[in-house]
Motif scaffolding. Sequence first.
Motif, PDB file in Angstrom:
ATOM      1  N   UNK A  32       0.821  -1.286  -0.022  1.00  0.00           N
ATOM      2  CA  UNK A  32      -0.201  -0.067   0.082  1.00  0.00           C
ATOM      3  C   UNK A  32       0.944   1.265   0.095  1.00  0.00           C
ATOM      4  N   UNK A  33       0.589   2.132  -0.772  1.00  0.00           N
ATOM      5  CA  UNK A  33       1.175   3.259  -0.821  1.00  0.00           C
ATOM      6  C   UNK A  33       2.819   3.425  -1.379  1.00  0.00           C
ATOM      7  N   UNK A  97       1.295 -11.425   2.462  1.00  0.00           N
ATOM      8  CA  UNK A  97       1.968 -10.495   3.038  1.00  0.00           C
ATOM      9  C   UNK A  97       1.633  -9.240   2.655  1.00  0.00           C
ATOM     10  N   UNK A  98       1.444  -8.044   3.590  1.00  0.00           N
ATOM     11  CA  UNK A  98       1.295  -6.730   3.107  1.00  0.00           C
ATOM     12  C   UNK A  98       2.223  -5.708   3.678  1.00  0.00           C
ATOM     13  N   UNK A  99       2.804  -4.662   3.084  1.00  0.00           N
ATOM     14  CA  UNK A  99       3.814  -3.959   3.209  1.00  0.00           C
ATOM     15  C   UNK A  99       3.432  -2.373   2.818  1.00  0.00           C
ATOM     16  N   UNK A 100       3.676  -1.736   4.069  1.00  0.00           N
ATOM     17  CA  UNK A 100       3.234  -0.303   3.804  1.00  0.00           C
ATOM     18  C   UNK A 100       4.513   0.576   4.381  1.00  0.00           C
ATOM     19  N   UNK A 101       5.100   1.407   3.662  1.00  0.00           N
ATOM     20  CA  UNK A 101       6.223   2.203   3.925  1.00  0.00           C
ATOM     21  C   UNK A 101       5.617   3.936   3.840  1.00  0.00           C
ATOM     22  N   UNK A 102       6.080   4.525   4.928  1.00  0.00           N
ATOM     23  CA  UNK A 102       5.852   5.785   5.001  1.00  0.00           C
ATOM     24  C   UNK A 102       4.517   6.466   4.292  1.00  0.00           C
ATOM     25  N   UNK A 103       3.611   5.668   4.877  1.00  0.00           N
ATOM     26  CA  UNK A 103       2.115   6.350   4.669  1.00  0.00           C
ATOM     27  C   UNK A 103       1.457   6.752   5.947  1.00  0.00           C
ATOM     28  N   UNK A 104       1.544   5.988   7.003  1.00  0.00           N
ATOM     29  CA  UNK A 104       1.079   6.161   8.357  1.00  0.00           C
ATOM     30  C   UNK A 104       0.758   7.553   8.644  1.00  0.00           C
ATOM     31  N   UNK A 132       6.626   0.749   8.130  1.00  0.00           N
ATOM     32  CA  UNK A 132       8.010   1.514   8.307  1.00  0.00           C
ATOM     33  C   UNK A 132       7.512   3.118   8.430  1.00  0.00           C
ATOM     34  N   UNK A 133       8.251   3.741   9.077  1.00  0.00           N
ATOM     35  CA  UNK A 133       8.160   4.851   9.295  1.00  0.00           C
ATOM     36  C   UNK A 133       8.766   5.882  10.584  1.00  0.00           C
ATOM     37  N   UNK A 134       8.312   7.040  10.804  1.00  0.00           N
ATOM     38  CA  UNK A 134       8.681   7.438  12.122  1.00  0.00           C
ATOM     39  C   UNK A 134       7.463   7.159  13.041  1.00  0.00           C
TER      40      UNK A 134
END
Length: 197
Positions: A32-33, A97-104, A132-134
């Motif tokens: 996603x994103x 699997x689902x991956x989401x980097x720097x969206x939240x 992944x993200x801060x």
Amino acid sequence: MKHFAPATQRNRDPILEVLRRVLPAQGLVLELASGSGEHVVHFASHLRGLTWQPTDVDPVAIASIEAWVHESGLENIQPPILLDATSATPPITKADAVLCINMIHISPFEACIGLMRCAAAILPSGGTLVTYGPYKIDGAHTAPSNAAFDANLKARDPRWGVRDVSEVSSAAAEHGLTLVERVAMPANNFTLVFRRA
């Protein structure tokens, strides 16, 4: 037209190290994103047993993903799908699997909830969600730079901002996903690994 996200060069290999450990050797990964598309091309080139399905809410990003994928020549990346993470309907019926980097942090929290709802709907029991993200830990930023970044995000859109790990894990738990690992990453970021019940 290809777009470039400078942070990708810095974080793609540390993220890849985690993905090597936590993703299955084979199967389908929904991202996603996907943003510029640089991440998915990098991961797909190193994890050839997996098929990757990139998505994004922005048509400009979709065009960039298409350009990166075309240039790569990789056959284990599906054509990108236009997807709003707040949508109630997942773009596919199942994934391993689902991956989401720097969206939240760069979206309303409804997008995080949508991510969890999507992952719960399509993952098998024991399936993996990686974000992944801060993040804040117990209400506190992990670095002054993250506090400044958070203020900048909220100035751009009051619905955006660096989320607390507990806030994200609570949203995950409501959809049957358990936080099983928090990995410290470069530049004061974290990779969070969730498993579906």
